[in-house]
Design a protein around this motif. Structure first.
Motif, short mmCIF file in Angstrom:
data_model
loop_
_atom_site.label_atom_id
_atom_site.label_comp_id
_atom_site.label_asym_id
_atom_site.label_seq_id
_atom_site.Cartn_x
_atom_site.Cartn_y
_atom_site.Cartn_z
N LEU A 106 43.09 29.42 44.57
CA LEU A 106 42.01 29.20 43.61
C LEU A 106 41.74 30.43 42.75
O LEU A 106 40.74 30.48 42.04
CB LEU A 106 40.74 28.80 44.36
CG LEU A 106 40.84 27.55 45.24
CD1 LEU A 106 39.54 27.31 46.00
CD2 LEU A 106 41.21 26.33 44.40
N GLY A 107 42.62 31.40 42.81
CA GLY A 107 42.49 32.58 41.95
C GLY A 107 41.83 33.77 42.59
O GLY A 107 41.49 34.74 41.90
N VAL A 108 41.64 33.76 43.91
CA VAL A 108 41.03 34.89 44.61
C VAL A 108 42.13 35.86 45.01
O VAL A 108 43.03 35.52 45.77
CB VAL A 108 40.23 34.43 45.83
CG1 VAL A 108 39.84 35.61 46.71
CG2 VAL A 108 38.99 33.67 45.39
N ARG A 109 42.03 37.08 44.49
CA ARG A 109 43.06 38.07 44.73
C ARG A 109 42.59 39.23 45.58
O ARG A 109 43.31 40.23 45.75
CB ARG A 109 43.60 38.61 43.38
CG ARG A 109 44.16 37.55 42.47
CD ARG A 109 45.12 36.60 43.16
NE ARG A 109 46.11 37.29 43.97
CZ ARG A 109 46.70 36.77 45.03
NH1 ARG A 109 46.38 35.55 45.44
NH2 ARG A 109 47.60 37.45 45.71
N GLU A 277 46.03 44.70 36.21
CA GLU A 277 46.97 43.59 35.99
C GLU A 277 47.93 43.46 37.16
O GLU A 277 48.16 42.36 37.68
CB GLU A 277 47.72 43.85 34.69
CG GLU A 277 48.57 42.69 34.20
CD GLU A 277 49.13 42.99 32.82
OE1 GLU A 277 48.91 42.17 31.91
OE2 GLU A 277 49.78 44.06 32.65
N GLU A 278 48.48 44.59 37.61
CA GLU A 278 49.43 44.57 38.72
C GLU A 278 48.77 44.16 40.02
O GLU A 278 49.32 43.36 40.79
CB GLU A 278 50.07 45.95 38.87
CG GLU A 278 50.97 46.38 37.74
CD GLU A 278 52.30 45.64 37.73
OE1 GLU A 278 52.71 45.17 38.80
OE2 GLU A 278 52.90 45.55 36.65
N VAL A 279 47.59 44.69 40.31
CA VAL A 279 46.94 44.45 41.59
C VAL A 279 46.34 43.05 41.66
O VAL A 279 46.43 42.36 42.70
CB VAL A 279 45.86 45.51 41.85
CG1 VAL A 279 45.04 45.17 43.10
CG2 VAL A 279 46.49 46.88 42.01
N PHE A 280 45.73 42.59 40.58
CA PHE A 280 44.97 41.35 40.62
C PHE A 280 45.61 40.20 39.86
O PHE A 280 45.70 39.09 40.39
CB PHE A 280 43.55 41.58 40.10
CG PHE A 280 42.72 42.46 40.98
CD1 PHE A 280 42.30 42.01 42.22
CD2 PHE A 280 42.37 43.75 40.59
CE1 PHE A 280 41.54 42.81 43.06
CE2 PHE A 280 41.59 44.55 41.41
CZ PHE A 280 41.18 44.09 42.65
N PHE A 281 46.07 40.41 38.65
CA PHE A 281 46.49 39.28 37.84
C PHE A 281 47.93 38.87 38.05
O PHE A 281 48.23 37.68 38.10
CB PHE A 281 46.23 39.57 36.35
CG PHE A 281 44.80 39.39 35.97
CD1 PHE A 281 44.29 38.14 35.64
CD2 PHE A 281 43.91 40.47 35.98
CE1 PHE A 281 42.96 37.97 35.30
CE2 PHE A 281 42.59 40.31 35.65
CZ PHE A 281 42.11 39.04 35.30
N LYS A 282 48.84 39.81 38.20
CA LYS A 282 50.23 39.42 38.38
C LYS A 282 50.47 38.78 39.74
O LYS A 282 51.43 38.01 39.92
CB LYS A 282 51.16 40.63 38.19
CG LYS A 282 51.34 41.01 36.74
CD LYS A 282 52.45 41.98 36.54
CE LYS A 282 52.68 42.26 35.06
NZ LYS A 282 53.76 43.25 34.82
N ALA A 283 49.62 39.09 40.69
CA ALA A 283 49.76 38.50 42.02
C ALA A 283 49.20 37.09 42.06
O ALA A 283 49.43 36.35 43.01
CB ALA A 283 49.05 39.36 43.06
#
Length: 284
Positions: A106-109, A277-283
């Protein structure tokens, strides 16, 4: 060194909430407290963030929603691609790992963790260990809201779970109460030996002299940059708290983007976009 204003920025730390308590009841800590502003919806966030070039945002579950992450999840769904989330879950629940995996879809990173009143022992519970183990498997981050006295316990958990990503919020709140102490900055810098530890350079309104343009924080940020490298630092506003009491959203991003002359253009690209971006969005 300044960064082209046309570049897209990511704000790594924002809370959103609604005054609609019927649809989104408050049940967690501080549920009866009166927070200002009374409302900070995604739309109100965009009014502050987009004029500053911020396109994407990491949403952090507000503590007065407790373990009910519904409002944040609804915002992520409504504005697909603009948001990802850091949730709060019950570490004592027997299915905590299953819940973490469900929230990943659901988008939780990441997951916010807080030591409460026991900074020296809080990470050692079975539930917390299960969370750290699962986070390494799902590439979700353990996002620690801590003061400097909790850094030794974070260090111990990093030794136990070296593959788990860890994000330290708000420069470990160094200088939130009292002066910025060299020993506290050193303790934060020492965590850089763990290759998966990241630091949010954020919440300037609450640290040090707590006054715009926040230039008193420059040396702390330099030391942390030197220890971690810019690729493990990310800027966050901590809105809406950053936009209260005479502080502004623009003032927060200005410190990093415009006022720290030791940052290179490459440093700025990492701190204002690429690390988050690397830690949260690309994952995601």
């Amino acid at each position: 060194m300044t960064l082209d204003r046309a570049d897209e920025y990511i704000d790594a730390h924002v809370h959103v909430w609604t005054p609609d308590r019927s649809r989104y009841p408050r049940s967690g800590r501080d549920r009866d407290a009166q927070f200002e502003p009374a409302s900070f919806t995604p739309e109100e966030l965009f009014a502050n963030a987009r004029p500053c070039g911020v396109k994407r945002v990491v949403l952090i579950q507000m503590n007065f929603y407790g373990f009910d992450n519904s409002y944040m999840l609804d915002a992520i769904k409504k504005y697909e691609g603009d948001f990802c989330g850091v949730a709060v879950v019950d570490e004592t629940a027997p299915d905590v790992s299953r819940n973490m995996r469900r929230l990943a879809t659901l988008g939780v990173r990441g997951f916010r963790i807080n030591p409460g009143d026991q900074p020296g022992v809080w990470p050692d519970s079975p539930g917390m260990a299960a969370m750290w183990k699962c986070a390494a498997e799902t590439s979700q981050a353990m996002c620690a809201l801590v003061d400097p006295d909790a850094l030794p316990s974070i260090n111990r958990m990093c030794d136990k779970f070296p593959e788990t990503k860890v994000v330290i919020d708000h420069l470990a709140r160094i200088g939130a109460v009292g002066p910025i102490r060299d020993s506290d900055v050193s303790a934060l810098c020492n965590l850089a030996r763990h290759k998966h530890v990241y630091v949010k350079v954020s919440a300037f309104y609450a640290l040090g002299e707590k006054q715009y343009p926040y230039q008193d924080l420059a040396e702390t940020i330099r030391r942390v940059r030197d220890a971690y490298g810019a690729s493990r630092l990310m800027w966050g506003s901590d809105s809406p708290f950053q936009v209260e009491n005479g502080n502004t959203y623009a003032g927060s991003i200005e410190l990093v983007r415009d006022r720290l002359d030791y940052l290179t253009s490459d440093d700025l690209k990492w701190m204002l976009r690429r690390t988050a971006e690397e830690v949260f969005f690309k994952a995601a």
